[in-house]
Design a protein around this motif. Structure first.
Motif, PDB file in Angstrom:
ATOM      1  N   ARG A  94     -30.218  65.069 -85.649  1.00  0.00           N
ATOM      2  CA  ARG A  94     -29.190  64.827 -86.676  1.00  0.00           C
ATOM      3  C   ARG A  94     -29.886  64.091 -87.822  1.00  0.00           C
ATOM      4  NH1 ARG A  94     -24.159  62.401 -83.717  1.00  0.00           N
ATOM      5  NH2 ARG A  94     -23.465  62.028 -85.873  1.00  0.00           N
ATOM      6  N   SER A  95     -29.218  63.121 -88.437  1.00  0.00           N
ATOM      7  CA  SER A  95     -29.889  62.489 -89.586  1.00  0.00           C
ATOM      8  C   SER A  95     -30.827  61.363 -89.160  1.00  0.00           C
ATOM      9  CB  SER A  95     -28.859  61.965 -90.594  1.00  0.00           C
ATOM     10  OG  SER A  95     -28.037  60.991 -89.974  1.00  0.00           O
ATOM     11  N   ARG A 114     -30.969  71.309 -87.124  1.00  0.00           N
ATOM     12  CA  ARG A 114     -30.330  70.111 -87.649  1.00  0.00           C
ATOM     13  C   ARG A 114     -28.835  70.255 -87.375  1.00  0.00           C
ATOM     14  NH1 ARG A 114     -27.227  66.146 -89.205  1.00  0.00           N
ATOM     15  NH2 ARG A 114     -27.733  65.152 -91.175  1.00  0.00           N
ATOM     16  N   VAL A 138     -25.534  69.185 -91.920  1.00  0.00           N
ATOM     17  CA  VAL A 138     -25.825  69.933 -93.151  1.00  0.00           C
ATOM     18  C   VAL A 138     -27.184  69.559 -93.749  1.00  0.00           C
ATOM     19  CG1 VAL A 138     -25.054  70.376 -95.519  1.00  0.00           C
ATOM     20  CG2 VAL A 138     -23.376  70.061 -93.713  1.00  0.00           C
ATOM     21  N   GLY A 139     -27.344  68.273 -94.095  1.00  0.00           N
ATOM     22  CA  GLY A 139     -28.502  67.842 -94.893  1.00  0.00           C
ATOM     23  C   GLY A 139     -29.808  67.963 -94.121  1.00  0.00           C
ATOM     24  N   ARG A 166     -25.501  61.624 -99.876  1.00  0.00           N
ATOM     25  CA  ARG A 166     -26.788  61.131 -99.405  1.00  0.00           C
ATOM     26  C   ARG A 166     -27.161  59.825-100.086  1.00  0.00           C
ATOM     27  NH1 ARG A 166     -26.365  63.093 -95.644  1.00  0.00           N
ATOM     28  NH2 ARG A 166     -27.638  64.488 -94.401  1.00  0.00           N
ATOM     29  N   HIS A 205     -22.724  55.771 -92.123  1.00  0.00           N
ATOM     30  CA  HIS A 205     -22.987  57.231 -92.080  1.00  0.00           C
ATOM     31  C   HIS A 205     -22.069  57.914 -91.058  1.00  0.00           C
ATOM     32  CE1 HIS A 205     -26.297  60.421 -92.986  1.00  0.00           C
ATOM     33  NE2 HIS A 205     -25.127  61.004 -92.750  1.00  0.00           N
TER      34      HIS A 205
HETATM   35  O1  LIG Z   1     -24.521  66.771 -91.953  1.00  0.00           O
HETATM   36  C1  LIG Z   1     -24.980  65.906 -92.704  1.00  0.00           C
HETATM   37  O2  LIG Z   1     -25.599  66.157 -93.746  1.00  0.00           O
HETATM   38  C2  LIG Z   1     -24.810  64.516 -92.337  1.00  0.00           C
HETATM   39  O3  LIG Z   1     -25.159  63.667 -93.110  1.00  0.00           O
HETATM   40  C3  LIG Z   1     -24.311  64.164 -91.015  1.00  0.00           C
HETATM   41  O4  LIG Z   1     -25.246  63.293 -90.443  1.00  0.00           O
HETATM   42  P1  LIG Z   1     -25.223  62.966 -88.887  1.00  0.00           P
HETATM   43  O5  LIG Z   1     -25.425  64.268 -88.165  1.00  0.00           O
HETATM   44  O6  LIG Z   1     -23.896  62.380 -88.576  1.00  0.00           O
HETATM   45  O7  LIG Z   1     -26.357  62.028 -88.651  1.00  0.00           O
END
Ligand SMILES: O=C(O)C(=O)COP(=O)(O)O
Ligand SMILES: NC(=O)C1=CN([C@@H]2O[C@H](COP(=O)(O)OP(=O)(O)OC[C@H]3O[C@@H](n4cnc5c(N)ncnc54)[C@H](O)[C@@H]3O)[C@@H](O)[C@H]2O)C=CC1
Length: 526
Positions: free
Chosen positions: A48-49, A69, A72-73, A230, A278
């Motif tokens: 994850r992040s 991942r 998303v990010g 972000r 977060h």
């Molecule tokens: O999906 C994203 O971009 C997030 O920021 C979610 O972050 P996380 O998976 O909760 O650490």
């Protein structure tokens, strides 16, 4: 059995899917050095992040095929390094959209009504109804920076609450913004007019410190800003200063320049600032969605199937791939063939997509052709992920053309490679039963299915030449499985294609070229 490392907490639904095809190790809170030490054992990494997947970690991941991942990010993954190493990077583009949008909306309402501080005061046994007089969002202006999936959902809900919507997003059309009920404006106007500003953009070099002291100064004194996108998009020091000096009225942050948040002046500011750790994607529903979405993709890639949301393989989505599947093998075979005919260093590859392949959807065939072309040099190290980047790094220029008017076959593919030793071309198509056929070599029409070991000669079409070549190969115990001659005019130049049962033994090619009438000869392994 494949091995998957899960290095951040993910929902059990994802682990269950991974366990169908792999041994799964869940090891969270690893230090970078610990991750580098063990990553070499794993075929896939799911994050994850929390995990920073740096170049060093990727380079140590010599067996890695995929990084997933669960969110998303992907700014915590060195995607270019993964691409160079042929590792596919996937995410879950929609699994947490609603969760993140609802968190941003919750932040907006909480900021307006000071809910976190009001709640804390009651829990301290106070009854203060004066300090927490808030503001309504109804008829206020919301400025949305980034009108993608999350920004659009925020817009839909905010509109239902009676807000006026402005949006800044240089990559979407005015029509699309209007459909969502937003007026597309430039960033300056949005900053000047909005009562609330919410950020929903990725972190990139362009968006880092997009909201800096200068831009904060353009906001209204009653404006409030929300960042659930972000950390680092807002300059946190500049934000703390703007809040302290009363230049803006409030800020709600879910994400930070460095996570977990360390020393920060923002903590000292009162009810005007809300900080969450977060949590944008932290709903039960979103965590199940992203875990399933990404685990399924890891499972598929480990089984040799394509991933649906690869961030580093443009155009390779499974629906398109399913349609192109029979042609991908054709493109790769032709790439391997033309690369070996050209020999030496290829500098230019012309790819002509013909007939029904002459559409934009056929772009993956170009990648497949490059994969084939580079196979000689890179063997198993080249794949759909890194073929384009490897070609670029080797200085191979690729020209793609489309010609729908070629109707000999439903779809056909023509490759021409120019290198240090000259230019060669091949054309291929699929016949009715889906079998690959070579239909042209260096301008000579043929109709031969490719086989693993082949010999091609360029010769003069004259009596006796086939016999001579046959007996020469026979004298070296080379068994010919099939043979065909392609010529444009009788007794002119011609091409002979031979399929042989075993690789051509060393030294025979030079003997073939000595046969009178044969000008050139090539052997290839497909
Ligand atoms: O999906 C994203 O971009 C997030 O920021 C979610 O972050 P996380 O998976 O909760 O650490
Ligand atoms: N806090 C959390 O837990 C979560 C945070 N996120 C973050 O939210 C952000 C947005 O996610 P999605 O809406 O799913 O992405 P998206 O890709 O659907 O939308 C992003 C939008 O930003 C626009 N954009 C890109 N660069 C821009 C720029 N310089 N200026 C203005 N607009 C720009 C794009 O055109 C696109 O429309 C991502 O950074 C993601 O990582 C996502 C989920 C949870």
């Amino acid at each position: 059995m494949s091995k998957v490392l899960v290095s951040d907490p993910i929902d059990q639904a994802g682990i269950d899917i991974l366990s169908q095809v792999a041994t799964v190790d869940v090891k969270t809170n690893l230090k970078p050095a610990e991750l580098i030490e063990i990553i070499g054992e794993y075929d896939a990494l799911m994050i994850r992040s929390g995990t920073q997947v740096t170049k060093e970690i990727i380079e140590a991941g010599t067996q890695l095929k995929i990084i997933g991942r669960a969110g998303v990010g992907v700014d915590n993954v060195d995607v270019p390094a993964a691409t160079r190493q042929g590792i596919v990077v996937v995410n879950s583009p929609e699994g947490n959209t609603i969760a993140a949008a609802e968190h941003a909306l919750a932040m907006m309402l909480s900021l307006s009504r000071y809910i976190p501080d009001a709640n804390a005061s009651v829990k301290r046994n106070e009854w203060d109804r004066k300090t927490f007089v808030g503001a309504e969002v109804y008829k206020k202006t919301l400025g949305i920076v980034g009108l993608g999936k999350i920004g659009s959902h925020v817009a839909a809900v905010a509109r239902a609450m009676g807000m006026r919507l402005l949006a800044f997003d240089p990559f979407i059309s005015t029509e699309r913004a209007e459909q969502i009920g937003c007026q597309l404006v430039d960033l300056d106007l949005l900053l000047q007019q909005a009562d609330y500003i919410t950020l929903h953009i990725p972190k990139t070099p362009e968006t880092t410190h997009l909201i800096n002291a200068e831009r904060l100064a353009k906001m209204k004194p009653n404006a409030r800003i929300i960042n659930c996108a972000r950390g680092g998009i807002i300059d946190e020091d500049a934000l703390a200063a703007a809040l302290k000096e009363g230049k803006i009225a409030g800020a709600a942050l879910d994400v930070y320049e460095s996570e977990p948040l360390g020393e920060s002046q923002l903590r000292a500011i009162g009810k005007e600032v809300i900080l969450t750790p977060h949590l944008g994607a932290s709903t039960t529903e979103a965590q199940v969605n992203v875990a399933i979405d990404v685990a399924e993709q890891i499972r598929d890639v480990l089984l040799g199937l394509p991933a649906r949301s690869a961030v580093n393989i443009p155009g390779l989505n499974p629906d398109v791939l399913e349609e192109l599947k029979p042609y991908m093998q054709l493109a790769e075979t032709l790439g391997r063939l033309v690369g070996q005919l050209a020999g030496g260093r290829v500098e230019l590859l012309n790819v002509r997509l013909q007939g029904e392949l002459a559409t934009n959807k056929s772009q993956p065939l170009v990648v497949a052709a490059l994969k084939g072309l580079l196979y000689q040099a890179l063997r198993e190290r080249v794949n759909y992920v890194n073929a384009s980047i490897e070609a670029k790094e080797r200085g191979i220029r690729v020209i793609e053309t489309r010609d729908a008017s070629v109707k000999d076959y439903a779809g056909s593919l023509h490759l021409e490679a120019t290198g240090t030793l000259g230019t060669h071309s091949v054309t291929g198509a699929l016949l009715g039963d889906g079998e690959i056929y070579l239909t042209n070599i260096d301008g000579f029409p043929i109709s031969v299915p490719p086989s693993q070991y082949m010999v091609f000669t360029l010769h003069r079409d004259m009596p006796g030449i086939i016999g001579k070549l046959g007996s020469l190969l026979g004298s070296f115990n080379v068994n010919i499985a099939s043979m065909q001659v392609g010529r444009k005019i009788v007794r002119g130049d011609a091409v002979m294609t031979l399929s042989i049962d075993d690789p051509l033994p060393d030294g025979i090619l030079t003997e073939i070229i000595k046969v009178p009438g044969i000008r050139d000869a090539y052997t290839v392994t497909l």
